[in-house]
Design a protein around this motif. Structure first.
Motif, mmCIF file in Angstrom:
data_model
loop_
_atom_site.group_PDB
_atom_site.id
_atom_site.type_symbol
_atom_site.label_atom_id
_atom_site.label_comp_id
_atom_site.label_asym_id
_atom_site.label_seq_id
_atom_site.Cartn_x
_atom_site.Cartn_y
_atom_site.Cartn_z
ATOM 1 N N MET A 94 0.654 -0.914 -0.686
ATOM 2 C CA MET A 94 -0.502 -0.154 -0.022
ATOM 3 C C MET A 94 0.708 1.173 0.351
ATOM 4 S SD MET A 94 -3.438 1.373 1.900
ATOM 5 C CE MET A 94 -3.489 2.726 2.290
ATOM 6 N N PHE A 95 1.764 1.160 1.106
ATOM 7 C CA PHE A 95 2.865 2.476 1.316
ATOM 8 C C PHE A 95 3.851 2.732 -0.055
ATOM 9 C CE2 PHE A 95 4.356 3.810 5.198
ATOM 10 C CZ PHE A 95 3.256 5.489 5.275
ATOM 11 N N GLY A 96 3.922 1.633 -0.999
ATOM 12 C CA GLY A 96 4.232 1.627 -2.442
ATOM 13 C C GLY A 96 3.664 2.397 -3.256
ATOM 14 N N ASP A 97 2.549 1.869 -3.032
ATOM 15 C CA ASP A 97 1.541 2.160 -4.209
ATOM 16 C C ASP A 97 0.874 4.223 -3.860
ATOM 17 O OD1 ASP A 97 0.918 -0.073 -5.647
ATOM 18 O OD2 ASP A 97 -0.752 0.165 -4.331
ATOM 19 N N MET A 98 1.623 4.590 -3.077
ATOM 20 C CA MET A 98 1.224 5.394 -2.631
ATOM 21 C C MET A 98 2.114 6.587 -2.795
ATOM 22 S SD MET A 98 -1.700 7.623 -1.578
ATOM 23 C CE MET A 98 -2.181 7.693 0.613
ATOM 24 N N MET A 99 3.418 6.359 -2.241
ATOM 25 C CA MET A 99 5.032 6.874 -3.220
ATOM 26 C C MET A 99 4.448 6.823 -4.543
ATOM 27 S SD MET A 99 5.810 7.348 0.411
ATOM 28 C CE MET A 99 7.853 8.246 -0.441
ATOM 29 N N GLY A 100 3.953 5.821 -5.294
ATOM 30 C CA GLY A 100 4.112 5.655 -6.840
ATOM 31 C C GLY A 100 3.272 6.957 -7.131
ATOM 32 N N MET A 101 2.430 7.163 -6.221
ATOM 33 C CA MET A 101 1.187 8.155 -6.820
ATOM 34 C C MET A 101 1.940 9.125 -6.697
ATOM 35 S SD MET A 101 -2.768 6.429 -6.165
ATOM 36 C CE MET A 101 -2.302 5.922 -4.483
ATOM 37 N N MET A 102 2.228 9.504 -5.579
ATOM 38 C CA MET A 102 2.964 10.452 -5.464
ATOM 39 C C MET A 102 3.415 11.177 -6.345
ATOM 40 S SD MET A 102 1.306 12.212 -2.245
ATOM 41 C CE MET A 102 2.062 13.108 -1.784
ATOM 42 N N GLY A 103 4.774 10.373 -6.591
ATOM 43 C CA GLY A 103 5.496 10.836 -8.076
ATOM 44 C C GLY A 103 4.767 11.198 -8.974
ATOM 45 N N LYS A 104 4.194 10.187 -9.141
ATOM 46 C CA LYS A 104 3.434 10.422 -10.451
ATOM 47 C C LYS A 104 2.653 12.164 -10.287
ATOM 48 C CE LYS A 104 2.208 6.751 -13.275
ATOM 49 N NZ LYS A 104 2.674 6.737 -14.516
ATOM 50 N N LEU A 105 2.015 12.205 -9.346
ATOM 51 C CA LEU A 105 1.575 14.284 -9.054
ATOM 52 C C LEU A 105 3.307 14.812 -9.285
ATOM 53 C CD1 LEU A 105 -1.356 13.642 -6.314
ATOM 54 C CD2 LEU A 105 -1.290 13.709 -8.619
ATOM 55 N N LYS A 106 3.613 14.697 -8.696
ATOM 56 C CA LYS A 106 4.773 15.558 -8.664
ATOM 57 C C LYS A 106 5.423 15.318 -10.098
ATOM 58 C CE LYS A 106 6.986 16.080 -4.746
ATOM 59 N NZ LYS A 106 6.768 17.626 -3.980
ATOM 60 N N GLU A 107 5.324 14.636 -11.099
ATOM 61 C CA GLU A 107 5.854 14.220 -13.101
ATOM 62 C C GLU A 107 4.810 15.230 -13.342
ATOM 63 O OE1 GLU A 107 6.121 10.428 -14.254
ATOM 64 O OE2 GLU A 107 7.046 9.961 -12.430
ATOM 65 N N ALA A 108 3.095 15.392 -13.149
ATOM 66 C CA ALA A 108 2.084 16.238 -13.579
ATOM 67 C C ALA A 108 2.619 17.756 -13.033
ATOM 68 C CB ALA A 108 0.773 15.834 -12.926
ATOM 69 N N GLN A 109 2.915 17.897 -11.814
ATOM 70 C CA GLN A 109 3.248 19.358 -11.670
ATOM 71 C C GLN A 109 4.209 19.640 -12.263
ATOM 72 O OE1 GLN A 109 4.359 19.982 -7.241
ATOM 73 N NE2 GLN A 109 3.248 21.940 -7.313
ATOM 74 N N GLN A 110 5.454 18.856 -12.425
ATOM 75 C CA GLN A 110 6.178 19.630 -13.332
ATOM 76 C C GLN A 110 6.396 20.294 -15.131
ATOM 77 O OE1 GLN A 110 9.695 20.617 -12.093
ATOM 78 N NE2 GLN A 110 9.560 21.348 -14.318
ATOM 79 N N LYS A 111 5.008 18.533 -15.063
ATOM 80 C CA LYS A 111 4.715 19.233 -16.555
ATOM 81 C C LYS A 111 4.381 19.492 -17.030
ATOM 82 C CE LYS A 111 4.980 14.335 -18.824
ATOM 83 N NZ LYS A 111 4.515 12.692 -18.744
ATOM 84 N N VAL A 112 3.481 20.494 -15.869
ATOM 85 C CA VAL A 112 2.018 22.285 -15.684
ATOM 86 C C VAL A 112 3.284 22.681 -15.953
ATOM 87 C CG1 VAL A 112 0.640 22.893 -15.212
ATOM 88 C CG2 VAL A 112 -0.172 20.760 -15.146
ATOM 89 N N GLU A 113 4.063 23.183 -14.924
ATOM 90 C CA GLU A 113 5.026 24.088 -15.078
ATOM 91 C C GLU A 113 6.048 24.054 -15.902
ATOM 92 O OE1 GLU A 113 5.277 26.497 -12.521
ATOM 93 O OE2 GLU A 113 3.573 25.789 -11.723
ATOM 94 N N ASP A 114 6.271 23.267 -16.763
ATOM 95 C CA ASP A 114 7.017 22.744 -18.312
ATOM 96 C C ASP A 114 6.323 23.931 -19.152
ATOM 97 O OD1 ASP A 114 9.062 22.064 -16.809
ATOM 98 O OD2 ASP A 114 8.950 20.490 -17.627
ATOM 99 N N THR A 115 4.919 23.265 -19.106
ATOM 100 C CA THR A 115 4.223 23.712 -20.353
ATOM 101 C C THR A 115 3.339 25.110 -19.782
ATOM 102 O OG1 THR A 115 3.261 21.385 -20.411
ATOM 103 C CG2 THR A 115 1.442 23.238 -21.070
ATOM 104 N N LYS A 116 3.594 25.739 -18.914
ATOM 105 C CA LYS A 116 3.399 27.160 -18.925
ATOM 106 C C LYS A 116 4.791 27.971 -19.373
ATOM 107 C CE LYS A 116 1.094 27.151 -14.718
ATOM 108 N NZ LYS A 116 0.966 27.177 -12.581
ATOM 109 N N LYS A 117 5.425 27.358 -18.917
ATOM 110 C CA LYS A 117 6.618 28.105 -19.673
ATOM 111 C C LYS A 117 7.032 27.909 -21.145
ATOM 112 C CE LYS A 117 9.610 27.216 -15.662
ATOM 113 N NZ LYS A 117 11.002 26.224 -14.995
ATOM 114 N N ARG A 118 6.780 26.828 -21.839
ATOM 115 C CA ARG A 118 6.844 26.831 -23.199
ATOM 116 C C ARG A 118 5.289 27.592 -23.903
ATOM 117 N NH1 ARG A 118 3.664 24.247 -26.047
ATOM 118 N NH2 ARG A 118 2.331 22.998 -24.928
#
Length: 107
Positions: A1-25
């Motif tokens: 369960m913790f692994g799934d939660m950590m994986g989801m948190m990592g994906k959320l951070k990736e999504a946030q970074q993609k949004v920030e990169d898109t804003k710059k672009r």
């Protein structure tokens, strides 16, 4: 369960970074909007920052007409930029979101 939660948190951070990169672009995406008779041209970024306004000498003779042209053309430019901005950010956020049941916010 913790692994799934950590994986989801990592994906959320990736999504946030993609949004920030898109804003710059989107700062580099330029859109030109012109009046129907080509007497006024507005250049705007997809982040809705006006970069340039070109006005025909003919429009400089009539203040009221110029104001009308500016209002109409700038509003058209902002509408177009907003549509691109929202579509690009939604796509970036959706691409990076983890698959969480019941969280289909970006359909």
């Amino acid at each position: 369960m913790f692994g799934d939660m950590m994986g989801m948190m990592g994906k959320l951070k990736e999504a946030q970074q993609k949004v920030e990169d898109t804003k710059k672009r989107l700062d580099t995406v330029l859109l030109d909007e012109t009046s129907s008779d080509q007497l006024l041209k507005v250049t705007i970024t997809a982040n809705r920052t006006i970069k340039d306004i070109s006005i025909s000498d003919e429009l400089l003779e009539d203040k009221e007409q110029l104001e009308d042209y500016l209002t109409l053309t700038i509003n058209k430019a902002i509408t177009r930029a907003s549509q691109i901005h929202e579509a690009e950010l939604a796509a970036a956020a959706k691409e990076g979101m983890p698959n969480i049941p019941g969280m289909d916010m970006f359909k």
